[in-house]
Design a protein around this motif. Sequence first.
Motif, PDB file in Angstrom:
ATOM      1  N   PRO A  39       0.833  -1.213   0.000  1.00 35.63           N
ATOM      2  CA  PRO A  39       0.000   0.000   0.000  1.00 35.63           C
ATOM      3  C   PRO A  39       0.863   1.256   0.000  1.00 35.63           C
ATOM      4  CG  PRO A  39       0.030  -1.008   2.186  1.00 35.63           C
ATOM      5  CD  PRO A  39       0.754  -1.957   1.286  1.00 35.63           C
ATOM      6  N   TRP A  40       0.316   2.301  -0.597  1.00 37.93           N
ATOM      7  CA  TRP A  40       1.016   3.577  -0.652  1.00 37.93           C
ATOM      8  C   TRP A  40       0.415   4.529   0.381  1.00 37.93           C
ATOM      9  CZ3 TRP A  40       1.822   5.200  -6.479  1.00 37.93           C
ATOM     10  CH2 TRP A  40       2.505   4.159  -7.145  1.00 37.93           C
ATOM     11  N   THR A  41       1.263   5.324   0.967  1.00 34.20           N
ATOM     12  CA  THR A  41       0.814   6.336   1.922  1.00 34.20           C
ATOM     13  C   THR A  41       0.798   7.688   1.235  1.00 34.20           C
ATOM     14  OG1 THR A  41       1.801   5.095   3.753  1.00 34.20           O
ATOM     15  CG2 THR A  41       1.228   7.411   4.170  1.00 34.20           C
ATOM     16  N   ARG A  42      -0.392   8.268   1.154  1.00 39.07           N
ATOM     17  CA  ARG A  42      -0.497   9.569   0.498  1.00 39.07           C
ATOM     18  C   ARG A  42       0.302  10.601   1.289  1.00 39.07           C
ATOM     19  NH1 ARG A  42      -6.159  11.705  -1.872  1.00 39.07           N
ATOM     20  NH2 ARG A  42      -5.826   9.718  -2.946  1.00 39.07           N
ATOM     21  N   GLY A  43       1.063  11.417   0.569  1.00 33.60           N
ATOM     22  CA  GLY A  43       1.932  12.397   1.220  1.00 33.60           C
ATOM     23  C   GLY A  43       3.386  11.985   1.194  1.00 33.60           C
ATOM     24  N   SER A  44       3.640  10.652   1.090  1.00 32.01           N
ATOM     25  CA  SER A  44       5.020  10.191   0.942  1.00 32.01           C
ATOM     26  C   SER A  44       5.527  10.560  -0.445  1.00 32.01           C
ATOM     27  CB  SER A  44       5.080   8.666   1.108  1.00 32.01           C
ATOM     28  OG  SER A  44       4.615   8.273   2.380  1.00 32.01           O
ATOM     29  N   THR A  45       6.836  10.663  -0.588  1.00 34.10           N
ATOM     30  CA  THR A  45       7.395  10.919  -1.910  1.00 34.10           C
ATOM     31  C   THR A  45       7.506   9.589  -2.661  1.00 34.10           C
ATOM     32  OG1 THR A  45       9.679  10.629  -1.166  1.00 34.10           O
ATOM     33  CG2 THR A  45       8.718  12.846  -0.987  1.00 34.10           C
ATOM     34  N   TYR A  46       7.666   9.687  -3.966  1.00 31.27           N
ATOM     35  CA  TYR A  46       7.840   8.466  -4.756  1.00 31.27           C
ATOM     36  C   TYR A  46       9.129   7.748  -4.372  1.00 31.27           C
ATOM     37  CZ  TYR A  46       3.889   9.905  -7.618  1.00 31.27           C
ATOM     38  OH  TYR A  46       2.629  10.250  -8.037  1.00 31.27           O
ATOM     39  N   LYS A  47      10.112   8.491  -3.928  1.00 31.71           N
ATOM     40  CA  LYS A  47      11.350   7.867  -3.446  1.00 31.71           C
ATOM     41  C   LYS A  47      11.073   7.046  -2.193  1.00 31.71           C
ATOM     42  CE  LYS A  47      16.092   8.907  -1.996  1.00 31.71           C
ATOM     43  NZ  LYS A  47      17.110   9.963  -1.790  1.00 31.71           N
ATOM     44  N   ASP A  48      10.242   7.576  -1.294  1.00 33.30           N
ATOM     45  CA  ASP A  48       9.871   6.829  -0.081  1.00 33.30           C
ATOM     46  C   ASP A  48       9.148   5.533  -0.448  1.00 33.30           C
ATOM     47  OD1 ASP A  48      10.917   8.843   1.528  1.00 33.30           O
ATOM     48  OD2 ASP A  48       8.997   9.914   1.651  1.00 33.30           O
ATOM     49  N   ILE A  49       8.254   5.625  -1.430  1.00 37.48           N
ATOM     50  CA  ILE A  49       7.502   4.433  -1.852  1.00 37.48           C
ATOM     51  C   ILE A  49       8.453   3.390  -2.427  1.00 37.48           C
ATOM     52  CG2 ILE A  49       5.715   3.566  -3.405  1.00 37.48           C
ATOM     53  CD1 ILE A  49       4.614   5.311  -1.165  1.00 37.48           C
ATOM     54  N   CYS A  50       9.381   3.817  -3.288  1.00 31.00           N
ATOM     55  CA  CYS A  50      10.347   2.882  -3.876  1.00 31.00           C
ATOM     56  C   CYS A  50      11.221   2.260  -2.784  1.00 31.00           C
ATOM     57  CB  CYS A  50      11.226   3.601  -4.890  1.00 31.00           C
ATOM     58  SG  CYS A  50      10.366   4.058  -6.416  1.00 31.00           S
ATOM     59  N   LYS A  51      11.546   3.028  -1.771  1.00 27.23           N
ATOM     60  CA  LYS A  51      12.356   2.510  -0.662  1.00 27.23           C
ATOM     61  C   LYS A  51      11.601   1.423   0.094  1.00 27.23           C
ATOM     62  CE  LYS A  51      14.932   3.994   3.444  1.00 27.23           C
ATOM     63  NZ  LYS A  51      15.272   5.142   4.321  1.00 27.23           N
ATOM     64  N   LEU A  52      10.268   1.614   0.271  1.00 24.36           N
ATOM     65  CA  LEU A  52       9.451   0.584   0.917  1.00 24.36           C
ATOM     66  C   LEU A  52       9.527  -0.729   0.144  1.00 24.36           C
ATOM     67  CD1 LEU A  52       6.146   2.436   1.941  1.00 24.36           C
ATOM     68  CD2 LEU A  52       7.855   1.454   3.468  1.00 24.36           C
ATOM     69  N   TYR A  53       9.407  -0.635  -1.191  1.00 23.18           N
ATOM     70  CA  TYR A  53       9.455  -1.829  -2.031  1.00 23.18           C
ATOM     71  C   TYR A  53      10.814  -2.513  -1.947  1.00 23.18           C
ATOM     72  CZ  TYR A  53       5.000  -1.015  -4.499  1.00 23.18           C
ATOM     73  OH  TYR A  53       3.669  -0.876  -4.826  1.00 23.18           O
ATOM     74  N   SER A  54      11.886  -1.754  -2.093  1.00 24.69           N
ATOM     75  CA  SER A  54      13.221  -2.352  -2.129  1.00 24.69           C
ATOM     76  C   SER A  54      13.576  -2.990  -0.790  1.00 24.69           C
ATOM     77  CB  SER A  54      14.264  -1.294  -2.521  1.00 24.69           C
ATOM     78  OG  SER A  54      14.241  -0.198  -1.626  1.00 24.69           O
ATOM     79  N   GLU A  55      13.172  -2.364   0.310  1.00 23.14           N
ATOM     80  CA  GLU A  55      13.429  -2.955   1.633  1.00 23.14           C
ATOM     81  C   GLU A  55      12.600  -4.218   1.832  1.00 23.14           C
ATOM     82  OE1 GLU A  55      12.617   0.172   4.376  1.00 23.14           O
ATOM     83  OE2 GLU A  55      14.618   1.112   4.146  1.00 23.14           O
TER      84      GLU A  55
END
Length: 470
Positions: free
Chosen positions: A177-193
């Motif tokens: 899931p994506w958190t609105r307000g996060s940056t796309y970099k933060d989202i990509c970091k969630l996936y990679s981790e």
Amino acid sequence: MTDARQARDMKDTLTVLNYLQERHPFCSDPSLRSISTGVHAHPSVNVDKAKAVGNTILVSMDGQTTAEYTFKKRDQAITMSTKSSVKIDGEAVQMDLQLLFQRLTIAAKASQDLASVFKYELCSHPSALFDISLLLRQPQKPVLADAIWALHTPDLLGVTGHVQYVLDGGALVQRIPWTRGSTYKDICKLYSEYVTRKYGEAVVVFDGYQGTSTKDMTHRRRAGGRVGATVTMDEYMPVTMNKDEFLANNTNKQQFINMLSGHLQKKNCQTYHAPGDADLLIVQKAVESATTTNTVLIGDDTDLLILLIYHANLKSHNLFFTPEPKKSTKKPRVWNIKAVKQQLGPSVCTHILFIHAIAGCDTTSRVYGIGKGAPLKKFTTSSEFREQATVFDTQSASTAEVVSAGENALLCLYNGKPGEGLDSLRHKRFCEKVATSTSHVQPQSLPPTSAAAKYHSLRVYYQVQQWKEP
């Protein structure tokens, strides 16, 4: 409320107003009728008094136990769609008027000419293969997996020791899931981790969304009509759109996949991008990995399972297929592909692509009334069906050969006689159903026409040949 939504609401309101103006629902005539057709209700129709009918039923239940009380059909509210009745010897007998018409049709003297009619669809689209939205009928792919699992002896040891993981990138993108307000970099970091924590230095294979694909119709269905606005994004831009709406736009999805791929590569994961549908490339990378080490493909799509069964090498290391574990699943299935191939046998494995595609996959339609397990069972019991399957496995088959083999294969699935022809079988099944059914026969319940089967067969052949690509 956005301007687009306001405009849509105003358009819907005007549509309703225009509809009512043309049909004058508020006139002095007190009779109950359909405003769309003008048909007046029979005096017995009392659906407008449904509350009073319901209260009467409740009163009749007073003082009785649930075991004693029986609901009676004559007490229920009668709607205009209730089957019409005719009086025979003073008794009202319910009758489906369309069924009555169909029965009179086959009983008429001209019924011998009726067979020629069944080469046509009898409706506006090939309903045995397409639904009312003119999309291919949605396949029931897990049913085939269930049928194969029933023949498979599970590997009790499962996945042990060091393995190389191969991930379906499309399923991965949907998973977090994506958190609105996060940056796309933060989202990509969630996936990679997430990937490196669970699967280490995994191989991740992504679909491509530039240009057309044989899977476009499936993408349209999954999007559910949503088409998000195109976003020119960078890593530091905050996420302001709903994830599903964002990913419904192919340009957005491709941009995000490219960005995510870069982040995964920094974590020493290998990433690959297919020009269109990635299923074959995912399986190829898994099979390639299994030549040097035990490999696990993580995915949820039955297409991946079927492709693994076809392409896996029995001389390689162990190759497993398993879905991403979910909280609601106590014990996910773990498929030992080499064991599955051995238990199915070489003949089934050679033709498993055809067995999967003929009854419906993401690029071919589900055939109405034919379950996904039926082709697998038919292949093991019918030499005629096996003979047709070999045509689809032949790279040099002509169009005429494919069309003929496809029609004969469908005849087998409908338990028709060899050489009977789908149009003749449609007429035969129509007469059988009309004579025994208690309701009128719907067009989709009949086998497809020969004309519709022609293009279904060509789609099946094209998909099988794409999947066979070395």
